[in-house]
Design a protein around this motif. Structure first.
Motif, PDB file in Angstrom:
ATOM      1  N   LEU A 301       0.833  -1.204   0.000  1.00 17.95           N
ATOM      2  CA  LEU A 301       0.000   0.000   0.000  1.00 17.95           C
ATOM      3  C   LEU A 301       0.868   1.255   0.000  1.00 17.95           C
ATOM      4  O   LEU A 301       0.560   2.241  -0.679  1.00 17.95           O
ATOM      5  N   LEU A 302       1.948   1.230   0.752  1.00 18.31           N
ATOM      6  CA  LEU A 302       2.861   2.373   0.792  1.00 18.31           C
ATOM      7  C   LEU A 302       3.518   2.591  -0.566  1.00 18.31           C
ATOM      8  O   LEU A 302       3.639   3.726  -1.044  1.00 18.31           O
ATOM      9  N   ALA A 303       3.940   1.502  -1.202  1.00 18.26           N
ATOM     10  CA  ALA A 303       4.575   1.611  -2.516  1.00 18.26           C
ATOM     11  C   ALA A 303       3.617   2.222  -3.531  1.00 18.26           C
ATOM     12  O   ALA A 303       4.015   3.038  -4.373  1.00 18.26           O
ATOM     13  N   ALA A 304       2.347   1.854  -3.435  1.00 18.59           N
ATOM     14  CA  ALA A 304       1.354   2.414  -4.353  1.00 18.59           C
ATOM     15  C   ALA A 304       1.171   3.908  -4.145  1.00 18.59           C
ATOM     16  O   ALA A 304       0.751   4.624  -5.072  1.00 18.59           O
ATOM     17  N   ARG A 305       1.503   4.387  -2.946  1.00 14.51           N
ATOM     18  CA  ARG A 305       1.398   5.824  -2.638  1.00 14.51           C
ATOM     19  C   ARG A 305       2.722   6.554  -2.859  1.00 14.51           C
ATOM     20  O   ARG A 305       2.854   7.723  -2.545  1.00 14.51           O
TER      21      ARG A 305
END
Length: 387
Positions: A301-305
């Motif tokens: 999820l962090l990588a997607a952000r």
């Protein structure tokens, strides 16, 4: 190999996992925390195999070992924690004598491990590696001399790991052209690793704006006095609040997550960032000084952000490597030499990891795993995975 031991006095459990052996020996620290599980120790042991492989240099004297980890399910502040540690070490003594080299990790200091190991009848917590040394007596003197060194009143062994974490941060900043001065950092945990990391980052010109310990988060958007906070710590990394300045604020324990900062350094417990609280993070980088602080689903999820997680298998590997660089003779018992070698090695490793991630279009963790996976068969072929 994995085993679970149950203490006959308290009923508490301890675990030992050997991920692999190289030349019959494996390396990995011993942690003590309430709630420590076999699954946790298994993941940490696998990570140790990768840390060892990532630091393999065929030109060096240090030959990587296999990976292992130990864990005890107990709060290290418990009055009976030390006696439990001694009983655990007595139980696993045959493994330490023959195969497993261990040392401090979460909840335990090296001094405490050494004292308990002696009481458990062990020569040393790393005695399994002695048969691999060319000159055991000289190597042991060199390591003892290195552990006796202090820098500004702090043991060299307590600083090397943080030096490696700090260099990881600086390498990431340099690759993106981000100035050191003015970059804000929040650190979770002010023990050995977190405290040393904050110290090196502050001296590199970064602004440490928040630190968290068991009592909560201390924050100051204008920057904290890191040296004063470090001087006010107890043995467990808890800061005496009497040392705070008028502009320092006391916030809840998880406030470090949402601190206005470009870099977050989780340096305390595993599983600190999950799929829910990751939403509060606005930082550009998360640099894993602790082992497994970001859950895999949260990292996705962090990588997607657009948040980059620098993985623990790279970031916090300098402490382990420094032991072996010193013992095998790649460096001497000298603080300047230790820091220089650590900075040079960590910068090369982080740079290689980030370049691989960019080339493969993947995360730094996946890149680090790929690099380790390429090296493990080479090490096994050259040195033999098992005795």
């Amino acid at each position: 190999m994995s085993l679970t031991w149950t203490d006959h006095v308290t009923g508490r459990q301890g675990h030992l996992v050997v991920d692999r052996l190289v030349r019959g020996v494996c390396s990995g620290g011993l942690r003590m925390r309430a709630g420590c599980t076999l699954d946790e120790v298994t993941g940490l042991a696998r990570g140790m195999s990768m840390k060892e492989a990532l630091h393999y240099d065929p030109r060096g004297r240090y030959v990587p070992l296999g990976g292992a980890k130990g864990g005890i399910d107990c709060d290290p502040r418990d009055p009976g924690a030390y006696d439990l540690l001694v009983r655990y070490l007595r139980a696993v003594r045959p493994y330490i004598e023959a195969h497993w080299t261990t040392g401090e990790d979460l909840g335990l200091t090296q001094d405490l491990v050494d004292r308990a190991a002696a009481e458990a009848g062990l020569v040393s917590s790393i005695q399994a590696v002695y048969p691999l040394l060319d000159d055991e007596a000289a190597a042991r003197r060199r390591l003892a001399d290195a552990f006796a060194l202090e820098v500004d009143g702090i043991g060299l062994d307590e600083l090397v790991g943080g030096c490696g974490v700090a260099e990881s941060v600086l390498t990431a900043l340099d690759r993106t052209g981000t100035a050191h001065r003015g970059t804000r950092v929040a650190v979770q945990g002010l023990g050995t690793m977190g405290g040393a990391t904050a110290r090196f980052l502050a001296r590199a010109g970064l602004s440490v704006v928040a630190v968290a310990d068991v009592k909560g988060t201390i924050a100051n958007p204008g920057g904290l006095d890191v040296d004063a906070l470090l001087a006010a710590r107890d043995a467990f990394g808890t800061v005496d609040r009497a040392a705070l300045r008028p502009g320092d604020r006391e916030l809840p324990g998880d406030a470090w997550l949402s601190t206005a900062a470009e870099v977050l350094v989780p340096a305390a417990v595993s599983y600190a960032v999950d799929t829910v609280n990751q939403r509060r993070i606005t930082a550009r980088w998360i640099v894993e000084a602790a082992n497994m602080p970001v859950l895999p689903a949260a990292e996705e999820l962090l990588a997607a952000r657009g948040v980059t997680v620098l993985p623990d298998v790279v970031v916090n590997s300098a402490t382990n490597a420094w032991w072996w660089w010193t013992l095998f003779g790649d460096i001497g018992a000298d603080a300047d030499e230790a820091f220089a070698h650590t900075r040079r090695s960590m910068r090369a490793l982080v740079d290689r990891t980030l370049a691989r991630a960019q080339a493969d279009g993947t995360t730094p963790r996946a890149a680090a795993h790929a690099l380790a996976a390429e090296r493990l068969p080479v090490i096994a072929e050259r040195f033999g995975r098992y005795r």
